[in-house]
Write a protein that holds these residues in place. Structure first.
Motif, PDB file in Angstrom:
ATOM      1  N   ARG A 240      14.096  -1.179  -3.831  1.00 21.37           N
ATOM      2  CA  ARG A 240      13.201  -0.211  -3.215  1.00 21.37           C
ATOM      3  C   ARG A 240      11.908  -0.065  -3.994  1.00 21.37           C
ATOM      4  NH1 ARG A 240      15.763   5.647  -3.325  1.00 21.37           N
ATOM      5  NH2 ARG A 240      13.604   6.154  -2.802  1.00 21.37           N
ATOM      6  N   MET A 241      10.912   0.517  -3.347  1.00 25.68           N
ATOM      7  CA  MET A 241       9.646   0.844  -3.988  1.00 25.68           C
ATOM      8  C   MET A 241       9.783   2.139  -4.775  1.00 25.68           C
ATOM      9  SD  MET A 241       7.062   0.295  -0.741  1.00 25.68           S
ATOM     10  CE  MET A 241       8.084   1.273   0.380  1.00 25.68           C
ATOM     11  N   THR A 242       8.831   2.385  -5.644  1.00 22.05           N
ATOM     12  CA  THR A 242       8.625   3.712  -6.198  1.00 22.05           C
ATOM     13  C   THR A 242       7.182   4.108  -5.911  1.00 22.05           C
ATOM     14  OG1 THR A 242       8.046   2.784  -8.371  1.00 22.05           O
ATOM     15  CG2 THR A 242      10.340   3.472  -8.028  1.00 22.05           C
ATOM     16  N   GLY A 243       6.938   5.399  -5.843  1.00 23.04           N
ATOM     17  CA  GLY A 243       5.581   5.890  -5.634  1.00 23.04           C
ATOM     18  C   GLY A 243       5.116   5.884  -4.197  1.00 23.04           C
ATOM     19  N   TRP A 244       6.018   5.647  -3.237  1.00 25.97           N
ATOM     20  CA  TRP A 244       5.627   5.681  -1.818  1.00 25.97           C
ATOM     21  C   TRP A 244       6.199   6.916  -1.152  1.00 25.97           C
ATOM     22  CZ3 TRP A 244       8.071   5.034   3.154  1.00 25.97           C
ATOM     23  CH2 TRP A 244       7.159   4.840   4.207  1.00 25.97           C
ATOM     24  N   ARG A 245       5.375   7.610  -0.391  1.00 28.08           N
ATOM     25  CA  ARG A 245       5.801   8.763   0.399  1.00 28.08           C
ATOM     26  C   ARG A 245       5.697   8.429   1.872  1.00 28.08           C
ATOM     27  NH1 ARG A 245       2.171  13.229  -2.896  1.00 28.08           N
ATOM     28  NH2 ARG A 245       3.340  13.150  -4.861  1.00 28.08           N
ATOM     29  N   ARG A 246       6.545   9.057   2.660  1.00 28.31           N
ATOM     30  CA  ARG A 246       6.592   8.737   4.088  1.00 28.31           C
ATOM     31  C   ARG A 246       5.269   9.043   4.797  1.00 28.31           C
ATOM     32  NH1 ARG A 246      11.423   6.982   4.685  1.00 28.31           N
ATOM     33  NH2 ARG A 246      10.800   6.180   6.725  1.00 28.31           N
ATOM     34  N   SER A 247       4.477   9.939   4.249  1.00 24.61           N
ATOM     35  CA  SER A 247       3.201  10.301   4.872  1.00 24.61           C
ATOM     36  C   SER A 247       2.066   9.367   4.478  1.00 24.61           C
ATOM     37  CB  SER A 247       2.826  11.729   4.481  1.00 24.61           C
ATOM     38  OG  SER A 247       2.726  11.854   3.068  1.00 24.61           O
TER      39      SER A 247
END
Length: 422
Positions: A240-247
């Motif tokens: 998975r990524m880190t630092g990504w938000r759904r918005s």
């Protein structure tokens, strides 16, 4: 049985198996000197985390990568080139999807079987191959683990997610491990939108009943496919990524944009695509052959009345400009045609699928030449005949959108269980 009811009935049988095999890589520290977005957040892709972890999930494995030109690092090196030059990775094969590994083929084409001139690695063609035929390719390549790293654009009919699906099923049949390196959904992961595919309309632009704009990353889709749709789960690892938000929209990622296909030149194209690609199912141009595919729409004989009617709908976040253009290929090649250009001024409020429906409704109303493609391709794109039949019966935008409310709500409930990010 309704496809969404079938999903719900299978969930209790398969979700546990998916959870057991879907793992994530351990957290890793940001690379020194790497740029950070406002607020101190820095997105790290699945590949970045894999590399920072010393490729531990691939240790001792003969590896093949399913990828295309979007599989790049932050400093625009291709992940295949990076892994090929690192003796910690046993990279022995590359698998190319539609448009090819290096991206030289147009829509509906691929690069075929060849050796990559940059690395010498064998490149196998996966386009339009699935099941036992694709499993045989994985077996012949000699790989133990298949890695997937492709940038998606968030729409059900964008074929790379079905390349993912087909490769997962083929890896299962061939007895291979499957690793997905996650990347952001460029149009956010806030919500699923639009009609859900009915299984009897399954094609390569939609294998399984998901929403037209799915609002998921490829890592999340892999978990969904494994838990709900594959014949049996494949051994799956999701880095998975880190630092990504759904918005987050794509520009928040700080990543360079590489067109995932020739007619997806910018993230702005991706923003409208899940709605305006529906014009592929009509006799109007969807803007192929212009510098603004899927943002320019039109046909001979259309004038400013269409833009006026579309603006009259009051669709959130978008305005329409009367436009004239001459496509260099595809529909109306070399002929000047009239239509509209979409201008999204509030991308948070903008609903691409509702906008696409509104444009279909108004095009049919103001232009007497409007027609669906004779093969009813629109039914494959929307997932059933309902949208076509409702528009033909005179339904307005609100009525068409209301027609998929229940199936979309059911899909959203299933989708929630497979999300990795908040």
């Amino acid at each position: 049985m309704n496809p969404l009811r079938r999903i719900l009935s299978r969930r209790s049988l398969l979700a546990g198996a998916t959870a057991a095999v879907a793992v994530t890589a351990a957290p890793a520290q940001a690379a020194p000197g790497a740029p950070a977005p406002a607020g101190g957040r820095r997105l790290r892709t699945g590949f970045e985390r894999l590399a920072a972890d010393g490729y531990a999930p691939l240790e001792g494995q003969r590896v093949g990568v399913v990828t295309n030109p979007t599989g790049i690092t932050r400093d625009v090196r291709h992940v295949v080139d990076v892994m090929h030059g690192d003796d910690r990775v046993g990279l022995i094969a590359v698998f190319g999807p539609e448009h090819g590994f290096r991206g030289t083929a147009q829509a509906g084409g691929s690069e075929g079987r060849h050796d990559d001139p940059a690395t010498g690695l064998p490149v196998y063609d996966t386009y339009l191959k699935n099941g036992e035929a694709l499993a045989a390719i994985f077996s012949a390549s000699g790989v133990d683990t298949v890695v997937f790293d492709i940038q998606d654009v968030g729409a059900r009919f964008y074929t790379y997610i079905w390349t993912l699906y087909d490769c997962m099923e083929a890896a299962r049949l061939a007895g291979k491990r499957f690793v997905v390196l996650d990347r952001p959904n460029p149009v956010t992961g806030r919500a699923a939108l639009g009609p859900v595919l009915h299984k009897e309309f399954a094609t390569f632009v939609g294998r399984e009943p998901i929403a037209q704009a799915h609002g998921m990353t490829v890592g999340e889709l892999a978990r969904l496919f494994n838990g709900e749709f594959l014949t049996a789960p494949v051994p799956l690892e999701t880095v998975r990524m880190t630092g990504w938000r759904r918005s987050d929209f794509y520009d928040a990622s700080g990543l360079p944009w590489v067109p995932p296909s020739p007619n997806m030149p910018t993230p702005e194209t991706a923003l409208v695509y899940s709605g305006t690609c529906l014009f592929e199912g009509t006799n109007l141009s969807e803007g192929r052959g212009t510098t603004r595919p899927f943002e320019l729409l039109g046909a001979e004989g259309i004038d400013g009345r269409w833009a006026a009617a579309a603006n009259g709908l009051g669709l959130a976040g978008v305005r329409f400009r009367e436009a004239y253009f001459a496509p260099t290929f595809s529909k109306f090649q070399g002929r000047t045609i009239g239509g509209v250009q979409l201008h999204v001024h509030d991308r948070v409020a903008f609903d691409p699928v509702r906008t696409g429906i509104g444009l279909l409704v108004t095009a049919k109303r103001v232009w007497g030449g409007f027609a669906w493609r004779p093969d009813h391709w629109i039914d494959k794109l929307t997932g059933s005949p309902r949208v076509r039949m409702m528009i033909d019966a005179g339904a307005n935008t609100d009525e068409v959108v209301a027609g998929w409310r229940e199936e979309l709500a059911a899909f959203r409930r299933v989708r929630e269980e497979y999300l990795l990010y908040r």
